[in-house]
Design a protein around this motif. Sequence first.
Motif, PDB file in Angstrom:
ATOM      1  N   UNK A 494       0.855  -1.196   0.000  1.00  0.00           N
ATOM      2  CA  UNK A 494       0.000   0.000   0.000  1.00  0.00           C
ATOM      3  C   UNK A 494       0.885   1.237   0.000  1.00  0.00           C
ATOM      4  N   UNK A 495       1.481   1.499  -1.144  1.00  0.00           N
ATOM      5  CA  UNK A 495       2.461   2.583  -1.218  1.00  0.00           C
ATOM      6  C   UNK A 495       1.824   3.963  -1.108  1.00  0.00           C
ATOM      7  N   UNK A 496       0.516   4.057  -1.286  1.00  0.00           N
ATOM      8  CA  UNK A 496      -0.156   5.345  -1.174  1.00  0.00           C
ATOM      9  C   UNK A 496      -0.684   5.643   0.206  1.00  0.00           C
ATOM     10  N   UNK A 497      -0.506   4.702   1.138  1.00  0.00           N
ATOM     11  CA  UNK A 497      -0.980   4.905   2.507  1.00  0.00           C
ATOM     12  C   UNK A 497       0.003   5.767   3.291  1.00  0.00           C
ATOM     13  N   UNK A 498      -0.482   6.378   4.363  1.00  0.00           N
ATOM     14  CA  UNK A 498       0.404   7.084   5.291  1.00  0.00           C
ATOM     15  C   UNK A 498       0.890   6.056   6.296  1.00  0.00           C
ATOM     16  N   UNK A 499       2.178   5.716   6.215  1.00  0.00           N
ATOM     17  CA  UNK A 499       2.721   4.683   7.090  1.00  0.00           C
ATOM     18  C   UNK A 499       3.224   5.315   8.377  1.00  0.00           C
ATOM     19  N   UNK A 500       2.944   4.652   9.488  1.00  0.00           N
ATOM     20  CA  UNK A 500       3.302   5.211  10.796  1.00  0.00           C
ATOM     21  C   UNK A 500       3.914   4.144  11.686  1.00  0.00           C
ATOM     22  N   UNK A 501       4.669   4.615  12.664  1.00  0.00           N
ATOM     23  CA  UNK A 501       5.116   3.771  13.763  1.00  0.00           C
ATOM     24  C   UNK A 501       4.049   3.873  14.845  1.00  0.00           C
ATOM     25  N   UNK A 502       3.281   2.822  15.089  1.00  0.00           N
ATOM     26  CA  UNK A 502       2.143   2.925  16.019  1.00  0.00           C
ATOM     27  C   UNK A 502       2.549   3.289  17.445  1.00  0.00           C
ATOM     28  N   UNK A 503       3.820   3.060  17.786  1.00  0.00           N
ATOM     29  CA  UNK A 503       4.284   3.400  19.132  1.00  0.00           C
ATOM     30  C   UNK A 503       4.484   4.910  19.286  1.00  0.00           C
ATOM     31  N   UNK A 504       4.596   5.623  18.202  1.00  0.00           N
ATOM     32  CA  UNK A 504       4.778   7.078  18.226  1.00  0.00           C
ATOM     33  C   UNK A 504       3.409   7.734  18.087  1.00  0.00           C
ATOM     34  N   UNK A 505       2.752   7.955  19.198  1.00  0.00           N
ATOM     35  CA  UNK A 505       1.375   8.464  19.155  1.00  0.00           C
ATOM     36  C   UNK A 505       1.301   9.865  18.561  1.00  0.00           C
ATOM     37  N   UNK A 506       2.351  10.675  18.748  1.00  0.00           N
ATOM     38  CA  UNK A 506       2.352  12.012  18.140  1.00  0.00           C
ATOM     39  C   UNK A 506       2.326  11.899  16.617  1.00  0.00           C
ATOM     40  N   UNK A 507       3.139  10.966  16.068  1.00  0.00           N
ATOM     41  CA  UNK A 507       3.190  10.789  14.620  1.00  0.00           C
ATOM     42  C   UNK A 507       1.873  10.245  14.084  1.00  0.00           C
ATOM     43  N   UNK A 508       1.252   9.330  14.828  1.00  0.00           N
ATOM     44  CA  UNK A 508      -0.044   8.791  14.396  1.00  0.00           C
ATOM     45  C   UNK A 508      -1.105   9.883  14.422  1.00  0.00           C
ATOM     46  N   UNK A 509      -1.071  10.733  15.457  1.00  0.00           N
ATOM     47  CA  UNK A 509      -2.035  11.841  15.543  1.00  0.00           C
ATOM     48  C   UNK A 509      -1.867  12.789  14.357  1.00  0.00           C
ATOM     49  N   UNK A 510      -0.629  13.090  14.002  1.00  0.00           N
ATOM     50  CA  UNK A 510      -0.382  13.971  12.861  1.00  0.00           C
ATOM     51  C   UNK A 510      -0.833  13.315  11.559  1.00  0.00           C
ATOM     52  N   UNK A 511      -0.638  12.011  11.456  1.00  0.00           N
ATOM     53  CA  UNK A 511      -1.071  11.288  10.261  1.00  0.00           C
ATOM     54  C   UNK A 511      -2.591  11.334  10.124  1.00  0.00           C
ATOM     55  N   UNK A 512      -3.291  11.203  11.228  1.00  0.00           N
ATOM     56  CA  UNK A 512      -4.759  11.279  11.208  1.00  0.00           C
ATOM     57  C   UNK A 512      -5.210  12.660  10.747  1.00  0.00           C
ATOM     58  N   UNK A 513      -4.560  13.695  11.261  1.00  0.00           N
ATOM     59  CA  UNK A 513      -4.925  15.056  10.875  1.00  0.00           C
ATOM     60  C   UNK A 513      -4.590  15.310   9.412  1.00  0.00           C
ATOM     61  N   UNK A 514      -3.433  14.765   8.978  1.00  0.00           N
ATOM     62  CA  UNK A 514      -3.022  14.909   7.579  1.00  0.00           C
ATOM     63  C   UNK A 514      -4.029  14.248   6.643  1.00  0.00           C
ATOM     64  N   UNK A 515      -4.525  13.093   7.031  1.00  0.00           N
ATOM     65  CA  UNK A 515      -5.504  12.382   6.205  1.00  0.00           C
ATOM     66  C   UNK A 515      -6.804  13.170   6.080  1.00  0.00           C
TER      67      UNK A 515
END
Length: 855
Positions: A494-515
């Motif tokens: 899934x090369x078009x997905x926003x890939x995240x490190x699930x342990x980094x909650x700040x990065x996941x939060x930013x990915x959610x906002x970006x989406x």
Amino acid sequence: MMSRSYSNLLDLASGENQSSFTRMSRRIPRIMTVSGIMSDIDDDSSESVYSDPSSSSTQRDRIIVVANQLPIKVHRKTDNSKGWMFSWDEDLLLHQLKDGLGGDDIEIFYVGCLKEDIHPSEQDEVSQILLETFKCVPTFVPPDLFSKYYHGFCKQQLWPLFHYMLPLSPDLGGRFNRSLWQAYVSVNKIFADRIMEVINPEEDFVWVHDYHLMVLPTFLRKRFNRVKLGFFLHSPFPSSEIYKTLPIREELLRALLNSDLIGFHTFDYARHFLSCCSRMLGVSYESKRGYIGLEYYGRTVSIKILPVGIHMGQLQSVLSLPETQAKVSELIKQFSAQGRTLLLGVDDMDIFKGISLKLLAMEQMLLQHPEKQGKVVLVQIANPARGKGKDVKEVQDETFATVKRINETFGEPGYDPVILIDRPLKFYERVAYYVVAECCLVTAVRDGMNLIPYEYIISRQGNEKLDKVLGLEPSTPKKSMLVVSEFIGCSPSLSGAIRVNPWNTDAVAEAMECALVMVEQEKQLRHEKHYKYVSTHDVAYWARSFLQDLERTCKDHMRRRCWGIGFGLSFRVVALDLNFRKLAMEHIVSAYKRTTTRAILLDYDGTLMPQNSIDKKPSSKTLEILDSLCRDKNNMVFIVSARTRAELAEWFSSCEKLGIAAEHGYFLRTKRDEEWETCVPAVECSWKQIADPVMKHYTDATDGSVIEDKETAMVWCYEDADPDFGSCQAKELLDHLESVLANEPVTVKSGQNIVEVKPQGVSKGIVAKRLLHSMQEKGMSPDFVLCIGDDRSDEDMFEVIMSSVAAPSMAPSAEVFACTVGRKPSKAKYYLDDTVEIDRLMKGLASVAEQMVTV
């Protein structure tokens, strides 16, 4: 001729009904049932079933699909009468893969357990119904044994370890328990016995699924040496650092290597498996024309890397259901009509799905982007956990507590930022959530594959009826957004997905906002890319591709001579060319006695001297043997080695008539007191000034590696380095040296744990050719030739020896013995297992030589 199936093995073993057995066609009679712990691992070899290779079938091809669970739904009859009702479970992968295995051309049988416990008095009847109606062979395991096997070993030991959880304390996964392991082996044996009842071993393909049945290939290979056997692992395979903590690590690896084809979802999982085979078994792999294979006792075990897909037809039919459209309409009123954007998570309630981390990321996003409060809703669908234990209860408690805290902090009347659905949903309801969700979040900390993103993408593509419900024009480009964990099997595809490190909650939060804020055109492009891949790489494509590779891997089965060696789970099959056989002592001794002129060429390291020996000097016994052979004036005995002439001259100084070829034959002398000659024109070694700094650089960078500087060659040896790193560095060094030495008169070659640079035209084959020519000139064309070696450089000698048969350099009807050490593909026609057998052979020849000289 009719195809032969093994039906009731008890009748077959007792010799009853033999005439009816020979008349059987593909119809399989009622099967016997099996219960309880089966016999020990070590069956009597006389019980192995071998079928006649000449028999063939004009019937349809058959595939026996084996998994822990049959794709069958089981219900008690509702009219209070005894008996059961059965139907296909269309949600299970095993049923869905039928679409990729061909229609009427292929017959599919299933072997596995049922979800319900069937009383022994009903098992015969249930077996008959399932076989005749569904072509399913149920495996009945007593409840207490099943609990130890499934809830014990599979779920408390294998499953956590394969998901990178080490049992550092009793609270962190189950410590290894020998009784649970024995239960696991026993259940695998029960599965093997059920397969035995229906398999036609020379024709049927067997496809085993997942970690529940990892030792099953050994039981099948033991019974049928040429069984066509594939295995697919649906879970992750951990790195070697994790896997090697498993006490039965070698048993599982050897069992998997009894398959013909082993499948993984990702290259990472395959790479970890290959690394384990290399580090723990010393089995290395090669890539040939796009296929990865391991050479294992003469058999090639292929590796397949392909993620599984979804069933397009099933999902599209659910999208067309009126119930789905009604549910979509309901969700639009609940969310979109209220001005709220839906984020969706769909996960099992277990410790590896990262539900709590996802909730923390949602909390973080609402804190960092207060404008999203009241406008964004995360719906988390939590499917019931498949396993049991304290860890499941802890995940549930933490999830409920986190949802409660978030809703109390950010909620308001009529708005809960997180909606947790912890009841089982019907598939159409889940699909409706997919259709409405603006973004799907899959943040598992470790997962073998996870098809939720694939289902979401196809659901967002929708259809005309759903477009009307959503208020979209048919021509409106579709869009979808995915936030996926780096640690799940579907992530690489899934090369078009926003890939995240699930342990980094700040990065996941930013990915959610970006989406949420990404421009529409970007969402459409990402969706289009994903839809193209998912729609073409469905479950049918996956199954068809696996079977094609299995057929390719097994096509040479009947051209090989096979036999089993080893006991218990160390059992493996040796497969060799029909003309490749073990060198028998009596055969070569007889040939030695009846011949008069002999040429004997012997490699040193790995042949006369074990590779792992610390002291490389020849023993006094070895020197005596060589001396005995040299005393016969009709013998020409040569040591042909890669070692330096100084080393060899010193070690073999007591053998006056022994010929020595040093540095792969560059230097040569026929007797101790003769001068050294060169087999090729003398060359300058100015190239060493170029190669030396390059090799030193790699030596400094690779702990455990050394440089051997010879008169005419240089060798970089990494025998004591880390095997994976050493092999990787060797490939780099080979490329580097070939590049910098391109204009020099040398060749760069890799060997067993070495990279060597030597003059062009130098090989052990030159020594063999020169020796035979020299003997011919003296009127001594040999009628007995023995050539023994163990590695790739010795193949040049074998090639010269075999091509010289019936040539003038050999006597007519000469006895020729080209022999390699170890059972492996070779240009030699004979083999001996190890240096111990070489020593025994040489002692035998020396004894005969002494007798003949005395006479």
